[in-house]
Design a protein around this motif. Structure first.
Motif, PDB file in Angstrom:
ATOM      1  N   UNK A   9     -32.878 -26.626 -35.708  1.00  0.00           N
ATOM      2  CA  UNK A   9     -34.149 -26.170 -35.151  1.00  0.00           C
ATOM      3  C   UNK A   9     -33.964 -24.952 -34.245  1.00  0.00           C
ATOM      4  N   UNK A  10     -33.139 -23.992 -34.708  1.00  0.00           N
ATOM      5  CA  UNK A  10     -32.938 -22.771 -33.949  1.00  0.00           C
ATOM      6  C   UNK A  10     -31.927 -22.897 -32.824  1.00  0.00           C
ATOM      7  N   UNK A  11     -31.364 -24.046 -32.616  1.00  0.00           N
ATOM      8  CA  UNK A  11     -30.369 -24.262 -31.568  1.00  0.00           C
ATOM      9  C   UNK A  11     -29.009 -24.517 -32.231  1.00  0.00           C
ATOM     10  N   UNK A  35     -22.587 -31.320 -27.747  1.00  0.00           N
ATOM     11  CA  UNK A  35     -24.030 -31.210 -27.555  1.00  0.00           C
ATOM     12  C   UNK A  35     -24.517 -29.810 -27.855  1.00  0.00           C
ATOM     13  N   UNK A  36     -25.744 -29.498 -27.437  1.00  0.00           N
ATOM     14  CA  UNK A  36     -26.326 -28.181 -27.713  1.00  0.00           C
ATOM     15  C   UNK A  36     -25.721 -27.146 -26.778  1.00  0.00           C
ATOM     16  N   UNK A  37     -25.392 -25.973 -27.338  1.00  0.00           N
ATOM     17  CA  UNK A  37     -24.739 -24.910 -26.566  1.00  0.00           C
ATOM     18  C   UNK A  37     -25.611 -24.442 -25.416  1.00  0.00           C
ATOM     19  N   UNK A  38     -26.941 -24.324 -25.664  1.00  0.00           N
ATOM     20  CA  UNK A  38     -27.807 -23.798 -24.602  1.00  0.00           C
ATOM     21  C   UNK A  38     -27.906 -24.741 -23.409  1.00  0.00           C
ATOM     22  N   UNK A  50     -16.332 -20.566 -24.313  1.00  0.00           N
ATOM     23  CA  UNK A  50     -15.643 -21.508 -23.431  1.00  0.00           C
ATOM     24  C   UNK A  50     -15.061 -22.680 -24.219  1.00  0.00           C
ATOM     25  N   UNK A  51     -15.855 -23.264 -25.092  1.00  0.00           N
ATOM     26  CA  UNK A  51     -15.381 -24.430 -25.839  1.00  0.00           C
ATOM     27  C   UNK A  51     -14.383 -24.045 -26.931  1.00  0.00           C
ATOM     28  N   UNK A  52     -14.468 -22.812 -27.445  1.00  0.00           N
ATOM     29  CA  UNK A  52     -13.435 -22.361 -28.374  1.00  0.00           C
ATOM     30  C   UNK A  52     -12.089 -22.246 -27.669  1.00  0.00           C
ATOM     31  N   UNK A  53     -12.104 -21.773 -26.407  1.00  0.00           N
ATOM     32  CA  UNK A  53     -10.872 -21.730 -25.615  1.00  0.00           C
ATOM     33  C   UNK A  53     -10.337 -23.142 -25.370  1.00  0.00           C
ATOM     34  N   UNK A  54     -11.253 -24.051 -25.147  1.00  0.00           N
ATOM     35  CA  UNK A  54     -10.840 -25.449 -24.919  1.00  0.00           C
ATOM     36  C   UNK A  54     -10.173 -26.029 -26.158  1.00  0.00           C
ATOM     37  N   UNK A  55     -10.733 -25.747 -27.334  1.00  0.00           N
ATOM     38  CA  UNK A  55     -10.135 -26.238 -28.576  1.00  0.00           C
ATOM     39  C   UNK A  55      -8.766 -25.602 -28.784  1.00  0.00           C
ATOM     40  N   UNK A  56      -8.650 -24.310 -28.456  1.00  0.00           N
ATOM     41  CA  UNK A  56      -7.357 -23.640 -28.601  1.00  0.00           C
ATOM     42  C   UNK A  56      -6.309 -24.290 -27.709  1.00  0.00           C
TER      43      UNK A  56
END
Length: 540
Positions: A9-11, A35-38, A50-56
């Protein structure tokens, strides 16, 4: 692992997922739902970054865990005489099963007579160091001796010599271990109750105890105990005791009693009444080998509606019985050819109960004869009824007509299965490192053996009875690692039995390298799996 971004739904909905291969296809497992990024816009300037760095970082940590361990040994290196310890992974698994059954909780927690329960420290008295109380020593001693009995019957002093390889610290002397044996003896009934209660909690679909099987086994040893030998009028000799093991219909322990050796019909009658009262069983089936009062015991049990599976000596059997045993007709031979068996039903006379008018009544019993290749000692395998040579045959008589002959003989073989785990080793009793009264030492010995027997039975049940006790014990003994370096131990044994044991315990299978911390964590992991894993396996 990677950050999965799903548009809804656009999110953008975020989650951390892990891809893996199974059955030739790629599958995805969700590691963490974010959850939702926004929703994180107020916390981070760029939530996705931020979460891509966390996964790395998680991937880097995972790679570090899988980094190869390197050990360097010069060709001329020698064995360090001061570092000869080993790590016993099989002992750790057995300890996890013992922990799950909560056997040691009863030690020091209550009086034998059932009066107000005390804490362990109240029962024994505190020392300066809480880890050195007599309660602690009694419980740790119980663990060490019991787990060793799961693997094999060995003298207590030999067990204590290997305590450095036990997964938990045992920094006290063997005389202290012997000194707390009376505390274990006082808790013998509580140990049996606690283990059965724990078993019923973790295995709610256990077999009922409406019909309890009670196996009578005799054990003997030389009476040379230091304490009792010093008593006035004491005469040394051969001591014997009869163990009455109570089993449910799945063959799992439900308690035990110690009787005088070779009990008569009155002692067995009291035993049956006590078991019914304490277990709720409506009927008992006595399983016994050679008893001098066997005929009287069978008549008594038949009279009161209980059952029996008992040895019938061929040396004194009637001629018809001897000829029937020696006759090759009617035997069924196993596929392996290692044993053969046959049975017949006949009428017998017993004294009727007074409520039924007294007098004699006719009952039907089954004679079962068994021949086994493993223990046959004679050269003529057909038997010679005229000369009286019937070596290699065993005959039993039973009231249980609803059971097939192999099922009855399976119950009778419980006598043999008790021989090893409950074996009384004379070296344990004389000379003892600490003078322990013989009666208390004997009671402690059987409490330890019972706990080991129960733990092994639960393990074999989780293995769906695919392996006998000797196979399981042998695998546990061999699952031992030698010290390598830097607290690492190298393991070099693997078999189908060891793989099955580790799978049943829910731990990593066939790992070559483990640290002591890995073993301690493995015990905790196994405990959790054993408690919860049974119902999951049944549902599957």
């Amino acid at each position: 692992m990677h950050l999965k971004k799903t548009k809804r739904n656009g999110r953008v909905y975020l989650s951390i997922v892990h891809n893996y291969r199974e059955g030739g296809t790629t599958k995805t497992r969700t590691v963490e739902t974010i959850g939702y990024a926004d929703a994180y816009a107020g916390q981070y300037a760029d939530p996705i970054a931020h979460f891509e760095e966390r996964v790395a970082a998680m991937n880097e940590e995972r790679r570090a865990e899988r980094t190869a361990i390197e050990f360097a040994f010069p060709p001329s290196c020698t064995i360090d005489a001061n570092r000869t310890e080993s790590a016993r992974w099989g002992v750790a698994i057995a300890l996890a099963y013992l922990d799950v059954l909560e056997a040691k909780r009863a030690i020091g927690s209550a009086h034998r007579d059932g009066s107000r329960a005390k804490t362990a420290d109240e029962a024994f008295g505190m020392r300066a160091d809480p880890a050195r109380t007599d309660a602690f020593i009694a419980r740790r001693t119980f663990e060490v001796f019991t787990v060793e009995r799961v693997l094999h019957a060995s003298p207590k002093h030999e067990t204590w010599e290997r305590r450095e390889s036990f997964p938990r610290p045992c920094d006290f002397a063997i005389d202290e271990a012997y000194r707390v044996l009376p505390a274990i003896a006082r808790a013998d009934e509580g140990i049996a109750r606690s283990m059965r209660a724990a078993y019923e909690r973790i295995r709610p679909n256990h077999a009922p105890l409406e019909c309890a099987h009670v196996v009578l086994g005799a054990f003997a040893f030389d009476d040379t105990d230091d304490v009792d030998a010093a008593e006035e009028g004491h005469v040394e000799g051969r001591m014997a005791v009869c163990l009455a093991m109570v089993l449910d219909e799945d063959g799992m322990p439900a308690g035990y009693r110690l009787l005088e050796a070779d009990p008569d019909e009155h002692a067995v009658q009291r035993l049956a009444a006590d078991i019914k009262k304490n277990t709720g069983a409506r009927r008992v089936v006595m399983v016994a080998g050679r008893l001098s009062r066997a005929e009287a015991i069978m008549r008594m049990l038949a009279t009161q509606g209980d059952g029996f599976i008992m040895h019938r000596p061929l040396e004194t059997a009637v001629a018809d019985m001897r000829h029937w045993v020696a006759d090759d007709q009617g035997y069924t031979t196993s596929r392996s050819g290692n044993y053969r068996i046959k049975s017949r039903v006949r009428a017998a006379t017993v004294q009727a109960d007074e409520q039924e008018g007294g007098g004699e009544k006719r009952v039907r019993v089954r004679d079962i004869v068994f021949w086994g290749r493993d223990y046959v000692r004679r050269q003529n395998t057909r038997g010679d009824a005229e000369s009286g040579s019937l070596d290699g045959y065993a005959c039993i008589v039973t009231s249980e007509l609803d059971l097939k002959a192999p099922e009855v003989f399976h119950l009778y073989r419980e006598l043999w299965r008790l021989a090893e785990p409950f074996q009384v080793l004379e070296s344990d009793f004389s000379p003892s490192p600490y003078p322990t009264p013989r009666d208390e030492h004997m009671r402690a010995h059987f409490a330890i053996c019972y706990a080991a027997f129960f733990a092994m039975r639960l393990m074999r049940s989780d293995l769906h009875w695919r392996f006998n006790a000797a196979q399981v014990a042998d695998a546990l003994i061999r699952m031992e690692g030698g010290y390598l370096a830097q607290n690492w131990f190298l393991f070099g044994y693997r078999s189908p039995v060891s793989d099955a044991i580790e799978q049943a315990a829910g731990v990593d299978a066939a790992r070559r390298l483990r640290t002591r911390q890995d073993i301690r964590e493995g015990i905790a992991q196994a405990r959790r799996h054993i408690r919860a894993g049974s119902d999951k396996r049944k549902d599957a």
